[in-house]
Design an enzyme around this catalytic site. Structure first.
Site, mmCIF file in Angstrom:
data_model
loop_
_atom_site.group_PDB
_atom_site.id
_atom_site.type_symbol
_atom_site.label_atom_id
_atom_site.label_comp_id
_atom_site.label_asym_id
_atom_site.label_seq_id
_atom_site.Cartn_x
_atom_site.Cartn_y
_atom_site.Cartn_z
ATOM 1 N N ARG B 30 0.623 -1.148 -0.119
ATOM 2 C CA ARG B 30 -0.154 0.040 -0.176
ATOM 3 C C ARG B 30 0.848 1.233 0.116
ATOM 4 O O ARG B 30 0.350 2.424 -0.233
ATOM 5 C CB ARG B 30 -1.116 0.045 1.260
ATOM 6 C CG ARG B 30 -1.964 -1.120 1.179
ATOM 7 C CD ARG B 30 -2.888 -1.045 0.226
ATOM 8 N NE ARG B 30 -3.587 0.361 0.070
ATOM 9 C CZ ARG B 30 -4.446 0.591 0.950
ATOM 10 N NH1 ARG B 30 -4.926 -0.287 1.796
ATOM 11 N NH2 ARG B 30 -4.916 1.848 0.828
ATOM 12 N N THR B 77 9.933 -4.352 2.241
ATOM 13 C CA THR B 77 8.998 -5.231 2.540
ATOM 14 C C THR B 77 9.260 -6.708 2.627
ATOM 15 O O THR B 77 10.564 -6.997 2.307
ATOM 16 C CB THR B 77 7.516 -4.803 2.147
ATOM 17 O OG1 THR B 77 6.492 -5.537 2.832
ATOM 18 C CG2 THR B 77 7.333 -5.258 0.710
ATOM 19 N N LYS B 81 13.606 -7.173 4.784
ATOM 20 C CA LYS B 81 13.849 -6.482 5.857
ATOM 21 C C LYS B 81 14.993 -6.840 6.426
ATOM 22 O O LYS B 81 15.822 -5.935 6.740
ATOM 23 C CB LYS B 81 12.682 -6.496 6.808
ATOM 24 C CG LYS B 81 11.280 -5.682 6.235
ATOM 25 C CD LYS B 81 10.299 -5.591 7.428
ATOM 26 C CE LYS B 81 9.117 -5.300 6.802
ATOM 27 N NZ LYS B 81 8.061 -4.798 7.856
ATOM 28 N N ASN B 102 13.050 -1.183 7.712
ATOM 29 C CA ASN B 102 12.089 -0.908 6.468
ATOM 30 C C ASN B 102 12.050 0.244 5.602
ATOM 31 O O ASN B 102 11.539 0.518 4.554
ATOM 32 C CB ASN B 102 10.976 -1.285 6.836
ATOM 33 C CG ASN B 102 10.305 -0.189 7.650
ATOM 34 O OD1 ASN B 102 11.148 0.691 8.291
ATOM 35 N ND2 ASN B 102 8.962 0.064 7.767
ATOM 36 N N GLY B 142 2.986 -11.731 20.343
ATOM 37 C CA GLY B 142 3.578 -12.169 18.945
ATOM 38 C C GLY B 142 4.822 -11.322 18.800
ATOM 39 O O GLY B 142 4.807 -10.006 18.986
ATOM 40 N N GLY B 144 7.096 -11.719 15.756
ATOM 41 C CA GLY B 144 7.724 -11.732 14.391
ATOM 42 C C GLY B 144 8.419 -10.502 14.247
ATOM 43 O O GLY B 144 8.702 -9.644 15.271
ATOM 44 N N GLY B 145 8.564 -10.242 12.939
ATOM 45 C CA GLY B 145 9.419 -8.877 12.608
ATOM 46 C C GLY B 145 8.477 -7.696 13.066
ATOM 47 O O GLY B 145 9.177 -6.835 13.753
ATOM 48 N N GLY B 254 -4.866 -1.777 13.041
ATOM 49 C CA GLY B 254 -3.680 -1.516 12.233
ATOM 50 C C GLY B 254 -3.484 -0.384 11.232
ATOM 51 O O GLY B 254 -2.426 0.044 11.175
#
Lengths: 275, 275
Positions: B30, B77, B81, B102, B142, B144-145, B254
């Site tokens: 996006r 992305t 990264k 990023n 969570g 993650g990245g 988000g």
């Protein structure tokens, strides 16, 4: 939760296909506005962006750039039109005759095909203005990059005759031979920039560009039947075009060539793969 | 002579500065719409385009791409990264803590500087919604990245306490140590995804994404004083956010993080050289 839907533009997104114009310098080019407009007019989600590559970086940057998977084609401008030939797996007829390309597109097989549209754009612009090169008696003045491409594109139209003039006599002779080989029916000669016995006069020299007040031909008057085409884009009305209009001649400017060229380049680029 | 002035677009020209988002795949991103909108809102003649680079081509393409003279910055992305760190001459504090970037921008000295804004965007989005991380008791689910980046950005805000949960216990322990080192005043613990004694619950897992009906926490009810933030962008209202709203909690999605991140990335990119 506020929606983000208004915080975005509508002309580029993740699925947009990329095209670029590569040159050094780059800020002066018009292809980004004009080619992008034409791509979008045809319903393609695509944009052509300026890509400034320093002359010394060309060999390092271009092969890598061509590996970008959503990049479908490139346009080349000064000083890269000759060098860019080496990037193409195959060359079109115009590119082979001229030894330069201004467009490179990825085919359905993933290979890159190169062609030059400077001359084809001139033929297209003249056609749009209702002027045929086929069967015409042509005087072409100036055989630099654009002029040589115009000679090659005109040859493919088989004019009745073609007189060529350039300050570089050796190059002039080579272009004459190229035209003759491509169109055996055309009477080809090398001679001074005059307009006797000519239907269509084409200026492809920079004489008359910007504030240059000179004319690229030796003539005190012009027959009103003469069509005068000037490849110069700025100013829109060159001294030659003003003189032609004052003599009752049809006068056609470089913007018509540019529009014709844009149309032909987009035909070429838009035929590339969508990967 | 017809003017060509209408046959053109107004959002790209020869002088437009380039930015790109590099990923594989790329069509889902996006940033082209959103970053370009924000660049233009700030009066910059610039565009961010999608750049699809196959994973196997990354090392061949990126260094060459960075030599394009009018390219001022790149966003990275999935899956790049971490690898993109190697392209930067220097890394920001967040990037060093997370081990990923990023955004990569060319500085006034021509050197490339990298930073990650995933976590900073979350802090910015919460701030815009009037929620402070400083002094708060946080449960982060969570790592993650995105979750790891949120942990690093939260640490810089010095929350009162931070409980971390991830299925990868070893990684969870490393992130806990990183947070503790960055913010000695914060009570850091590793523990199950529950909400007792918590002011701010953050979901950085994919649980609840798209049509996933699950919740990322173990709770039959929520205290109405709890603020619930979900990093998921699609759907806009996740099962967790719907549950939070039903319990009288403040629920933030988000998109707020994405908008905060866009703002911070454009701050970073727009500070680059204009060559």
């Amino acid at each position: 939760m506020a929606a983000a839907s208004t915080d975005q533009v509508d002309f580029v997104n993740g699925g947009t296909r990329l095209f670029g114009i590569v040159g050094d310098p780059i800020a002066q080019v018009r292809s980004p506005e004009m080619v992008t407009w034409e791509l979008r007019r045809r319903g393609l989600d695509a944009v052509l962006v300026p890509i400034h590559v320093f002359e010394a970086e060309f060999d390092a940057v271009l092969p890598a750039l061509m590996r970008v998977a959503n990049l479908d084609g490139l346009v080349f401008t000064i000083p890269f039109k000759r060098r860019a030939c080496a990037l193409a797996a195959s060359l079109g007829a115009q590119a082979r005759a001229v030894g330069a390309i201004n467009a490179l597109a990825r085919g359905a097989d993933g290979r890159w095909h190169g062609e030059i549209f400077d001359g084809l754009g001139c033929v297209e612009g003249l056609q749009r203005a209702g002027v045929a090169v086929r069967g015409a008696r042509v005087m072409l003045v100036g055989l630099g990059g654009a002029g040589t491409a115009i000679a090659a594109a005109f040859a493919a139209e088989r004019p009745a005759s073609m007189r060529l003039f350039d300050l570089d006599a050796a190059h002039c002779g080579r272009v004459a031979a190229m035209v003759q080989a491509a169109s055996p029916v055309t009477e080809v000669e090398v001679g001074p920039p005059v307009v006797d016995g000519v239907d269509l006069l084409v200026n492809a020299t920079p004489v008359g560009m910007l504030d240059d007040p000179r004319l690229p031909i030796e003539a005190a008057s012009l027959p009103s039947s003469l069509v005068v085409f000037d490849a110069i884009v700025k100013p829109e009305v060159t001294p030659l075009l003003a003189f032609a209009a004052s003599q009752g001649c049809r006068a056609i400017g470089g913007r018509e060539m540019m529009r014709g060229q844009i149309a032909r380049i987009v035909d070429f680029l838009a035929a590339t793969r969508r990967g």
